[in-house]
Design a protein around this motif. Structure first.
Motif, mmCIF file in Angstrom:
data_model
loop_
_atom_site.group_PDB
_atom_site.id
_atom_site.type_symbol
_atom_site.label_atom_id
_atom_site.label_comp_id
_atom_site.label_asym_id
_atom_site.label_seq_id
_atom_site.Cartn_x
_atom_site.Cartn_y
_atom_site.Cartn_z
ATOM 1 N N UNK A 136 0.824 -1.209 0.000
ATOM 2 C CA UNK A 136 0.000 0.000 0.000
ATOM 3 C C UNK A 136 0.853 1.252 0.000
ATOM 4 N N UNK A 137 1.930 1.238 0.785
ATOM 5 C CA UNK A 137 2.703 2.466 0.971
ATOM 6 C C UNK A 137 4.095 2.113 1.478
ATOM 7 N N UNK A 138 5.084 2.871 1.050
ATOM 8 C CA UNK A 138 6.412 2.721 1.665
ATOM 9 C C UNK A 138 6.776 4.060 2.302
ATOM 10 N N UNK A 139 7.534 3.981 3.383
ATOM 11 C CA UNK A 139 7.911 5.205 4.075
ATOM 12 C C UNK A 139 9.206 4.996 4.856
ATOM 13 N N UNK A 140 9.856 6.095 5.157
ATOM 14 C CA UNK A 140 11.082 6.025 5.946
ATOM 15 C C UNK A 140 10.806 6.080 7.436
ATOM 16 N N UNK A 141 9.551 6.345 7.807
ATOM 17 C CA UNK A 141 9.264 6.396 9.244
ATOM 18 C C UNK A 141 8.065 5.530 9.590
ATOM 19 N N UNK A 154 -5.103 0.702 -3.338
ATOM 20 C CA UNK A 154 -4.094 0.057 -4.187
ATOM 21 C C UNK A 154 -3.405 1.057 -5.120
ATOM 22 N N UNK A 155 -3.856 2.299 -5.102
ATOM 23 C CA UNK A 155 -3.182 3.339 -5.886
ATOM 24 C C UNK A 155 -3.750 3.552 -7.277
ATOM 25 N N UNK A 156 -4.979 3.094 -7.513
ATOM 26 C CA UNK A 156 -5.593 3.282 -8.830
ATOM 27 C C UNK A 156 -6.708 4.323 -8.747
ATOM 28 N N UNK A 157 -6.905 5.041 -9.852
ATOM 29 C CA UNK A 157 -8.057 5.923 -9.882
ATOM 30 C C UNK A 157 -9.317 5.107 -10.177
ATOM 31 N N UNK A 195 -1.735 -4.676 -17.330
ATOM 32 C CA UNK A 195 -2.963 -4.876 -16.550
ATOM 33 C C UNK A 195 -2.793 -6.157 -15.729
ATOM 34 N N UNK A 196 -3.538 -6.239 -14.620
ATOM 35 C CA UNK A 196 -3.342 -7.444 -13.798
ATOM 36 C C UNK A 196 -4.217 -8.600 -14.289
ATOM 37 N N UNK A 197 -5.437 -8.285 -14.718
ATOM 38 C CA UNK A 197 -6.414 -9.305 -15.127
ATOM 39 C C UNK A 197 -6.629 -10.344 -14.018
ATOM 40 N N UNK A 198 -6.701 -9.842 -12.791
ATOM 41 C CA UNK A 198 -6.887 -10.730 -11.632
ATOM 42 C C UNK A 198 -8.284 -11.325 -11.653
ATOM 43 N N UNK A 236 -4.920 -9.757 -7.056
ATOM 44 C CA UNK A 236 -4.821 -8.303 -7.251
ATOM 45 C C UNK A 236 -3.415 -7.800 -6.938
ATOM 46 N N UNK A 237 -3.012 -6.739 -7.602
ATOM 47 C CA UNK A 237 -1.697 -6.136 -7.361
ATOM 48 C C UNK A 237 -1.884 -4.637 -7.194
ATOM 49 N N UNK A 238 -1.099 -4.043 -6.298
ATOM 50 C CA UNK A 238 -1.187 -2.588 -6.141
ATOM 51 C C UNK A 238 -0.428 -1.914 -7.283
ATOM 52 N N UNK A 239 -0.689 -0.618 -7.468
ATOM 53 C CA UNK A 239 -0.002 0.101 -8.558
ATOM 54 C C UNK A 239 1.508 0.102 -8.329
ATOM 55 N N UNK A 240 1.907 0.109 -7.066
ATOM 56 C CA UNK A 240 3.333 0.081 -6.744
ATOM 57 C C UNK A 240 3.973 -1.230 -7.220
ATOM 58 N N UNK A 241 3.253 -2.316 -7.006
ATOM 59 C CA UNK A 241 3.756 -3.623 -7.453
ATOM 60 C C UNK A 241 3.772 -3.712 -8.975
#
Lengths: 121, 167
Positions: free
Chosen positions: A87-92, B20-23, B125-128, B134-139
């Motif tokens: 979900x999120x990465x952070x340094x703290x 998950x970071x998606x709009x 796209x993940x196509x989960x 499911x995958x987050x946008x970061x992943x």
């Protein structure tokens, strides 16, 4: 002089409820498999806190967080029933805890029906 | 920044998409995955050159998926010239068993290289089909980088679906 370790914290969420012990073994075994022993030792990942029933804080050494995020994408439980999202990465740790608390608060509000039901995406 | 994803599930929540970071997370009721002609907006999946070429010309097809990451130079060039995106499917990597996954990573990296060289638009796209996939946008960004994209291009790859859906 005591050298301070530089760490990064990753907030992760599992797709189903599990305790921190189960989540820890799932995440750390998956990371070990993906990163290999050398990179795993460099990252030194530890699942250090649980928020609610699905969110956890993972601590890794700084500089290894991107590999850890990628590794977590490949983590699946034995029966393929659970996966982990970052979900999120952070340094703290403070900002991770704050974000997790907000999410839990929002979730409990939704469950109590203070906002509308979850919309279709 | 309008990261979007497409899943095969019937329903997802906006709350989860945001976390998950998606709009937006599109479901199969918004965009279908088709193996033959469709009247609805769809992403065409196939491995036959003739069918893929036909799909690229079809206005209801918003993008194509090259099955098994086949490297068809003519199809990739045709898609690039028509401005049809080529989508890579992340769960083909993350949900595969170890041996199949290694092969998929290799093939998808090669496909990405060919498509990038041909200046085709490439999306991910993940196509989960279930929440565990499911995958987050970061992943997704990290997966795109693993395939050979740099940071700005990886971000563009996550925006391709929304661009194709809106046109």
């Amino acid at each position: 002089m005591i050298l301070r370790r530089k760490l990064r914290y990753i907030l992760i969420e599992s797709s189903e409820d599990m305790d921190i012990g189960t989540a820890s073994s799932l995440a750390l075994n998956g990371l070990m498999r993906f990163l290999g022993e050398e990179q795993y030792a460099n990252a030194n990942p530890r699942l250090i806190r649980q928020y609610g029933s699905r969110m956890y804080a993972l601590r890794v050494n700084r500089g290894t967080e991107r590999r850890a995020v990628l590794g977590l994408a490949f983590v699946r439980s034995a029966a393929d029933s659970a996966g982990l999202y970052t979900i999120k990465t952070s340094g703290s740790m403070h900002s991770i805890s704050e974000y997790a608390s907000k999410e839990l608060h929002r979730h409990s509000n939704l469950e109590r029906g203070q906002k509308g039901p979850l919309d279709k995406g | 920044m309008a990261y979007t994803d497409l899943v095969l599930m019937q329903q997802t929540s906006i709350e989860l998409a945001k976390r998950l970071g998606y709009s937006r997370i599109f479901t199969s009721s918004d965009i279908s995955i088709a193996r033959k002609q469709s009247v609805r907006k769809c992403i065409f999946i196939g491995s036959e050159k003739g069918r893929l070429d036909h799909a690229i010309r079809d206005s209801s097809v918003i993008g194509i998926v090259l099955e098994d990451s086949i490297e068809s130079k003519s199809v990739i060039e045709h898609a690039a010239s028509e401005g049809k995106p080529i989508f890579l499917i992340a769960t083909h990597l993350t949900s595969a068993a170890t041996q199949a996954r290694l092969r998929s990573i290799y093939r998808m990296r090669r496909l990405f290289g060919f498509a990038r060289h041909a200046r085709a638009s490439i999306g991910i796209i993940s196509l989960a089909s279930e929440p565990a996939e499911l995958l987050s946008s970061m992943q997704m960004l990290e997966i795109a980088k693993m395939l050979g994209a740099d940071e700005p291009y990886a971000k563009e790859m996550l925006e391709v679906l929304s661009g194709a859906y809106d046109t």
